[in-house]
Enzyme design. Structure first.
Site, PDB file in Angstrom:
ATOM      1  N   CYS A   1     -13.747   1.256 -28.690  1.00 47.02           N
ATOM      2  CA  CYS A   1     -14.917   1.792 -28.691  1.00 47.02           C
ATOM      3  C   CYS A   1     -15.669   2.157 -27.365  1.00 47.02           C
ATOM      4  CB  CYS A   1     -15.813   1.040 -29.361  1.00 47.02           C
ATOM      5  SG  CYS A   1     -15.160   0.806 -31.328  1.00 47.02           S
TER       6      CYS A   1
ATOM      7  N   GLY B   1       0.952  -1.202   0.175  1.00 46.01           N
ATOM      8  CA  GLY B   1      -0.080   0.007   0.072  1.00 46.01           C
ATOM      9  C   GLY B   1       0.480   1.254  -0.116  1.00 46.01           C
TER      10      GLY B   1
ATOM     11  N   TYR C   1      -9.877   4.022 -12.696  1.00 45.10           N
ATOM     12  CA  TYR C   1      -9.533   4.833 -11.271  1.00 45.10           C
ATOM     13  C   TYR C   1      -9.309   6.410 -11.460  1.00 45.10           C
ATOM     14  CZ  TYR C   1      -7.639   0.428 -10.284  1.00 45.10           C
ATOM     15  OH  TYR C   1      -7.410  -1.074 -10.189  1.00 45.10           O
TER      16      TYR C   1
HETATM   17  N1  LLP Z   1      -1.100  -7.198  -0.471  1.00 43.57           N
HETATM   18  C1  LLP Z   1      -2.388  -7.829  -0.873  1.00 43.57           C
HETATM   19  C2  LLP Z   1      -3.111  -8.603  -0.333  1.00 43.57           C
HETATM   20  C3  LLP Z   1      -3.086  -6.782  -1.984  1.00 43.57           C
HETATM   21  O1  LLP Z   1      -4.252  -7.143  -2.255  1.00 43.57           O
HETATM   22  C4  LLP Z   1      -2.227  -5.703  -2.482  1.00 43.57           C
HETATM   23  C5  LLP Z   1      -2.902  -5.125  -3.809  1.00 43.57           C
HETATM   24  C6  LLP Z   1      -0.800  -5.531  -2.235  1.00 43.57           C
HETATM   25  C7  LLP Z   1      -0.474  -6.422  -1.078  1.00 43.57           C
HETATM   26  C8  LLP Z   1      -0.021  -4.672  -2.910  1.00 43.57           C
HETATM   27  O2  LLP Z   1      -0.260  -3.421  -2.705  1.00 43.57           O
HETATM   28  P1  LLP Z   1       0.614  -2.049  -3.266  1.00 43.57           P
HETATM   29  O3  LLP Z   1       1.898  -2.085  -2.262  1.00 43.57           O
HETATM   30  O4  LLP Z   1       0.967  -2.406  -4.805  1.00 43.57           O
HETATM   31  O5  LLP Z   1      -0.232  -0.932  -3.102  1.00 43.57           O
HETATM   32  N2  LLP Z   1      -4.940  -1.998  -9.682  1.00 43.57           N
HETATM   33  C9  LLP Z   1      -4.999  -1.264  -8.642  1.00 43.57           C
HETATM   34  C10 LLP Z   1      -4.349  -1.513  -7.570  1.00 43.57           C
HETATM   35  C11 LLP Z   1      -4.954  -2.636  -6.781  1.00 43.57           C
HETATM   36  C12 LLP Z   1      -3.854  -3.428  -5.363  1.00 43.57           C
HETATM   37  C13 LLP Z   1      -4.823  -4.549  -4.972  1.00 43.57           C
HETATM   38  N3  LLP Z   1      -4.035  -5.133  -3.897  1.00 43.57           N
HETATM   39  C14 LLP Z   1      -4.198   0.127  -9.464  1.00 43.57           C
HETATM   40  O6  LLP Z   1      -3.976   0.313 -10.479  1.00 43.57           O
HETATM   41  O7  LLP Z   1      -4.048   1.041  -8.548  1.00 43.57           O
END
Ligand code: LLP
Length: 450
Positions: A378, A273, A351
């Site tokens: 499209c 996150g 988003y």
């Molecule tokens: N751990 C779990 C259980 C997760 O579901 C996720 C991401 C992460 C770690 C890694 O999170 P990060 O460090 O990348 O924030 N498609 C979206 C982001 C979806 C994130 C889903 N889960 C976007 O393009 O912003």
């Protein structure tokens, strides 16, 4: 050799880009500026030392291009931030799942966070040890659980009571006793986009306190699982450390309750996150969080686990696209129609995400206007950027920056478009790490009646 031009952002009259370069919100905390790895020399734009025009000519467009140097830098930065605490990084494979990139993080010493059997297959194909893999996700199927049990993964992150029952049953069948962690839903607002917020009680992820206590008891009573940790992942692209600290404190509080029942936990997993800058916005204060985490964790005898995806990959990649047409109709609206579309990079459509657009080697005839950069699909949601003041021309190249995370891994074949190629730059050399898909690849899966 190309020269580094930190003010590069001004060249395209892009007001927002200039802001990124000249007024970073907090320079100490910048993980990686979108255009830091772009360089310019004698009218040529280079990414990590390689001319983008050359890659476009050799591989075609649209193409994702990644910098190995940048992936490594981000990984080392994270390691450094958490060096004061017993900690382990599990790269979240969903952010960018190319086997070559998994392999790169494996060589750096990362573990892996997966959410499907497919991702586990990729980790294995990358030559990584499945024993350093943790398996998250709300819908693990029997075949995925069996695969993970056979591979001997490090830990299952359990998200519900029926999932725990299923894992106990499959472990019994295989005569195994895997380590498990229970994912808590702490009901904490990650203060991010609602679609990527995962730690509120209305989200499908993790379990509440009462359910968690029941799960701990079931795990304790079972001969087929070993409860070793608890985890949470409250959301992605967080700008503040506060929700993550609250979540870690909540995990510690649960850990104390469990340990009062005689179970000794080995780790607390805070998920991923950590936000990154897309346009110079205030980003996640990593060091502040790491210092707070150190204080919370030290003396507990437990390992802190993190599952970063975006932080390690977003600004290490760009999407290179060529402009097909400039269309100046529709009551003064100006559309630049690119050969990349929402099927290649869905983040703007999904988003309303903002990605910096970088005109590569603009020509004398380039026209400076406010442009919507759109694709050929499209759908009116098929845009890469809106209202950008850019100097561009038909046939010119654009780099869509910060596209290394959740770019290619979310790509689709919508409108029967072939998915893009991927190139990795390592030690000044560009290497194709995924060839461009062909229509034959697409049709191969369809069963056509004689
Ligand atoms: N751990 C779990 C259980 C997760 O579901 C996720 C991401 C992460 C770690 C890694 O999170 P990060 O460090 O990348 O924030 N498609 C979206 C982001 C979806 C994130 C889903 N889960 C976007 O393009 O912003």
């Amino acid at each position: 050799m190309p020269s580094k031009r930190p003010g590069l952002g001004c060249r395209s009259n892009c007001y927002k880009a200039c802001k990124v370069i000249e007024e970073p919100a907090n320079r100490n905390e910048l993980s990686e500026e979108p255009s830091r790895t772009l360089e310019e020399s004698e009218g040529e734009t280079f990414f990590d030392g390689v001319p983008l025009e050359k890659i476009a000519n050799e591989v075609g467009t649209p193409t994702y291009i990644y910098s190995a140097k940048s992936f490594k830098k981000q990984f080392r930065e994270l390691e450094k931030a958490f060096k004061g605490v017993d900690s382990k990084i599990f790269y979240s494979v969903k952010a960018n799942s190319n086997v070559n990139i998994i392999s790169l993080f494996n060589q750096l010493g990362s573990g892996f966070d997966i959410v499907s059997g497919g991702e586990l297959h990729r980790v294995i194909a990358a030559g990584a040890d499945p024993k350093a893999t943790i398996f998250s996700g709300v819908g693990k199927s029997v075949s995925e659980i069996d695969l993970a049990l056979k591979a001997g993964i490090d830990c299952f992150n359990i998200e519900s009571a029926p999932e725990l029952d299923r894992i106990i049953e499959r472990s019994r069948v295989f005569g195994k006793k895997p380590d498990i962690s229970v994912r808590i839903n702490p009901d904490i607002d990650a203060l991010t986009h609602p679609y990527i917020s995962t730690g509120l009680k209305e989200n499908k992820f993790g379990v509440d306190r009462a359910s968690a206590l029941k799960l701990f008891k079931s795990a304790q009573d079972s001969k087929y699982v070993e409860l070793v940790g608890i985890d949470a992942h409250i959301g992605s692209q967080m700008g503040s450390e506060k929700p993550l600290i609250d979540s870690l404190l909540r995990l510690l509080q649960y850990a104390k309750e469990i340990e009062a029942q005689g179970i000794q936990l080995k780790h607390l997993n805070i998920g991923g996150g950590f936000g990154v800058p897309y346009k110079g916005e205030k980003i996640f204060p990593l060091r502040k969080f790491a210092t707070a985490a150190e204080k919370i964790m030290n003396g507990t005898g437990k390992q802190l686990r993190i599952e970063p995806g975006r932080y390690l990959t977003a600004n290490a990649g760009l999407l290179l696209t060529r402009l097909e047409y400039l269309k100046k109709d529709n009551n003064g609206k100006h559309f630049a129609i690119a050969d990349a579309a929402m099927n290649d990079l869905i983040r703007p459509a999904l988003y309303n995400a903002w990605h910096q657009i970088w005109p590569v080697n603009p020509q004398a005839e380039s026209v400076t206007e406010d442009w919507d950069i759109v694709g050929p699909i499209c759908e009116s949601a098929d845009f890469l950027a809106k209202n950008r003041n850019l100097s561009i021309s038909e046939g010119g190249l654009l780099a869509v920056l910060s596209a290394g995370a959740y770019g290619m891994s979310l790509a689709s074949n919508y409108n029967s478009r072939n998915r893009a190629a991927e190139v990795l730059i390592e030690n000044g050399t560009a290497r194709l790490i995924r060839r461009r898909e062909t229509i034959e690849d697409q049709l191969a899966l369809e069963i056509i009646q004689e």
